[in-house]
Motif scaffolding. Structure first.
Motif, PDB file in Angstrom:
ATOM      1  N   LYS A 118      14.781   0.499 -13.798  1.00  0.00           N
ATOM      2  CA  LYS A 118      15.051  -0.858 -13.383  1.00  0.00           C
ATOM      3  C   LYS A 118      15.199  -1.283 -12.014  1.00  0.00           C
ATOM      4  N   ILE A 119      14.470  -0.558 -11.213  1.00  0.00           N
ATOM      5  CA  ILE A 119      14.657  -1.001  -9.785  1.00  0.00           C
ATOM      6  C   ILE A 119      13.730  -2.333  -9.587  1.00  0.00           C
ATOM      7  N   SER A 120      12.970  -2.786 -10.542  1.00  0.00           N
ATOM      8  CA  SER A 120      12.394  -3.995 -10.492  1.00  0.00           C
ATOM      9  C   SER A 120      13.647  -5.413 -10.720  1.00  0.00           C
ATOM     10  N   GLU A 121      14.513  -4.947 -11.322  1.00  0.00           N
ATOM     11  CA  GLU A 121      15.463  -5.999 -11.811  1.00  0.00           C
ATOM     12  C   GLU A 121      16.689  -6.188 -10.950  1.00  0.00           C
ATOM     13  N   GLY A 177      11.435  -4.850  -5.801  1.00  0.00           N
ATOM     14  CA  GLY A 177      12.238  -3.833  -5.777  1.00  0.00           C
ATOM     15  C   GLY A 177      11.519  -2.488  -5.686  1.00  0.00           C
ATOM     16  N   THR A 178      10.402  -2.485  -6.523  1.00  0.00           N
ATOM     17  CA  THR A 178       9.519  -1.346  -6.488  1.00  0.00           C
ATOM     18  C   THR A 178       8.820  -0.950  -5.117  1.00  0.00           C
ATOM     19  N   GLU A 179       8.211  -2.247  -4.590  1.00  0.00           N
ATOM     20  CA  GLU A 179       7.477  -1.994  -3.207  1.00  0.00           C
ATOM     21  C   GLU A 179       8.185  -1.171  -2.338  1.00  0.00           C
ATOM     22  N   ILE A 180       9.545  -2.001  -2.194  1.00  0.00           N
ATOM     23  CA  ILE A 180      10.391  -1.739  -1.133  1.00  0.00           C
ATOM     24  C   ILE A 180      10.862  -0.121  -1.230  1.00  0.00           C
ATOM     25  N   SER A 214       0.986  -1.202  -0.025  1.00  0.00           N
ATOM     26  CA  SER A 214       0.025  -0.070   0.025  1.00  0.00           C
ATOM     27  C   SER A 214       0.845   1.375  -0.085  1.00  0.00           C
ATOM     28  N   ALA A 215       2.370   1.243   0.018  1.00  0.00           N
ATOM     29  CA  ALA A 215       3.050   2.452   0.180  1.00  0.00           C
ATOM     30  C   ALA A 215       2.652   3.100  -1.235  1.00  0.00           C
TER      31      ALA A 215
END
Length: 540
Positions: A123-126, A193-196, A113-114
């Motif tokens: 590319k933060i999800s990679e 990576g995106t959520e964090i 929920s952030a």
């Protein structure tokens, strides 16, 4: 109506409570220069601006030894997490590919929920396998086999056990290890990576502590790992005693698993981010794995000697390249059929036997792991610095042997001849005393001199580095020396090879320093490995 004094007192108490809850964390960050030298920096971190990411502390793993080590480390890690949480640090549990058991929980929803960050890195999800700072560095471990360090028979049995439980033996993890408590009221759970990143940005968190497994793979490379945090501007550190590597000691650089972890941590400290230790948060001593997880016993080889053993200049100028102790270990590993070994280099520039005995023997030699082989190469400084060399050297040498026999009773003691500096400087007088000591003490002599001399005859200046006082270089030639100047009280031009011979080779004394370069140390290591390998086989 409440009095103004009461309200003021209440506000002050609330403010003090808030300040106490956000009392800064006192940390000592360790990083390393390119030459490997450690540097320490003290910092104060506000807990409210700090997060701990717990990486891939799974319940199971395809490597049985990895499970054992994680089980040892987890209780201490939980203590760290509990103390940090109590101080106000956000705890993010990140057991990758294991989100299903946590669906619908408050901790999982907290991450989901952030709000989307205004600055979401590309590319933060990679995965991130390398950052620019690593490009010029030598990667410290060969992990191409996946890093499995199980005994083959035990590994087969472990895979069968996992299969019997209905698990994929290559990816058996299902959740985070239960030893680590998850506080549903405060913590977050995510492997994204995106959520964090969104969570960190939403809470204005700049400081990030990574812990978990495995440093050379997931901890460094995950979308929420060290590299992504470092390259995208977070003030990230690795908690270096709360981690482990996937490294097989049968692969380069053929060190123990523990040493392999240390080498990768040093790589992190040089080119990715600083590190801290758990005792900085909870007191006591840094965590260390027990001997039960150390793997098969390794042969212990100890090198004693002067600057021609220590190799200080190659270590300063080429810290990423294998040094004499590394080359010896690697050469023995490639022989085939030999036990794995550790090689400790306790050579010190300028040292002679008497100085070793009177100053640092107890700390540097006596306390070393019980040695199997000890190579002893002294004499050059003894002759130059000790009065009455002809009587003192033999006496001091025998005293050293007596102490080694007492402190390392199982070790084979191996006197070595000194290396010749040149065809006309073979140290024959020194070596005669060494031969005499070996004979009188009934020890096997290792005569390195003939091989080294043979190599010198092929290339008289090919085994020594160039070290020359800058003051002796003519003014018009000094611009050529600029990239190679080592500063100090007496600045010197230092190179490990012949690259400057064409410019400075005509200067008187340019070839005067006869200390070995890496080529010279490789000769010593190669001859040592050839000499020692059959002895190890015979003594097995």
């Amino acid at each position: 109506m409440l009095s103004r004094a009461f309200l003021s007192a209440s506000f002050l108490a609330l403010a003090l409570t808030s300040l106490a809850a956000d009392a800064p964390l006192s940390l000592v960050l360790q990083s390393r220069a390119p030459n490997g030298r450690a540097a320490l920096v003290k910092e104060q971190w506000l807990p409210s601006r700090t997060a701990i990411i717990v990486c891939d502390m799974w319940d199971l793993h395809h490597c049985k030894n990895a499970v054992t080590r994680e089980g040892e480390m987890a209780p201490r890690m939980n203590e760290v997490i509990e103390k940090a949480r109590q101080a106000g640090v956000l705890i993010i549990h990140a057991p990758s590919s294991c989100m299903k058991p946590y669906e619908g929980t408050a901790a999982r929803q907290r991450a989901q929920s952030a709000p989307t960050a205004a600055r979401l890195p590309d590319k933060i999800s990679e995965w991130c396998k390398q950052i620019p700072a690593e490009e010029a560095a030598v990667y410290p471990l060969d992990q191409n086999d996946g890093g499995e360090d199980d005994d083959a028979t035990e590994h087969t049995a472990w895979a069968a056990e996992l299969t019997k439980k209905g698990l994929n033996p290559k990816m058996p993890w299902t959740k985070q290890i239960d030893v680590l408590r998850i506080d549903q009221n405060k913590d977050a759970i995510s492997d994204s990576g995106t959520e964090i990143w969104n969570l960190l940005e939403a809470r204005d968190i700049d400081n990030v502590i990574l812990m978990g497994v495995h440093t050379n793979m997931c901890v460094a490379g995950r979308p929420f790992g060290l590299r992504q945090m470092a390259k995208n501007g977070k003030h990230v550190v690795l908690m270096r005693d709360m981690t482990d590597t996937m490294y097989n000691p049968a692969r380069w650089p053929f060190v123990s698993h523990t040493r392999g972890t240390e080498l990768f941590i040093q790589h992190v400290e040089r080119v990715i981010c600083p590190t801290i230790t758990s005792d900085q948060l909870i007191g006591g001593k840094p965590f260390a794995f027990s001997d039960a997880t150390a793997g098969p016993k390794r042969l212990q080889i100890l090198l004693l000697g002067d600057s021609t053993t220590e190799a200080i200049i190659p270590k300063q100028l080429a810290p990423d390249e294998p040094q004499i102790e590394d080359t010896l270990r690697i050469l023995l590993a490639t022989q085939g059929g030999l036990p794995a070994c550790d090689v400790y280099n306790e050579g010190v520039s300028g040292e002679f036997i008497r100085r070793l005995l009177d100053t640092r023997y107890d700390k540097a030699v006596k306390t070393k792991p019980q040695a199997d082989y000890i190579f002893i190469r002294y004499g050059i400084n003894d002759r130059a610095k000790v009065p009455d060399f002809t009587t003192s050297f033999t006496k001091d040498f025998k005293e050293l042997l007596a102490r080694l026999r007492k402190d390392h009773p199982k070790a084979m003691l191996i006197p070595m001849t000194t290396i010749p500096y040149a065809a006309n400087s073979q140290h024959e007088d020194i070596n005669a005393f060494i031969v005499q000591v070996a004979k009188e003490e009934k020890l096997t002599l290792f005569d390195i001199a003939p091989r080294y001399l043979a190599e010198l005859k092929k290339s008289p200046d090919g085994l020594n580095y160039r070290r020359y006082a800058l003051a002796k270089v003519p003014e018009n030639l000094r611009p050529f020396a600029t990239p190679y100047i080592v500063q100090g009280k007496d600045p010197q031009v230092v190179v490990l090879d012949n690259r400057l011979d064409g410019v400075f080779g005509h200067l008187p004394g340019w070839y005067g320093d006869r200390h070995p370069t890496l080529a010279g140390y490789n000769v010593i290591a190669d001859e040592t490995a050839k000499w020692l390998a059959p002895i190890i086989r015979e003594r097995k």
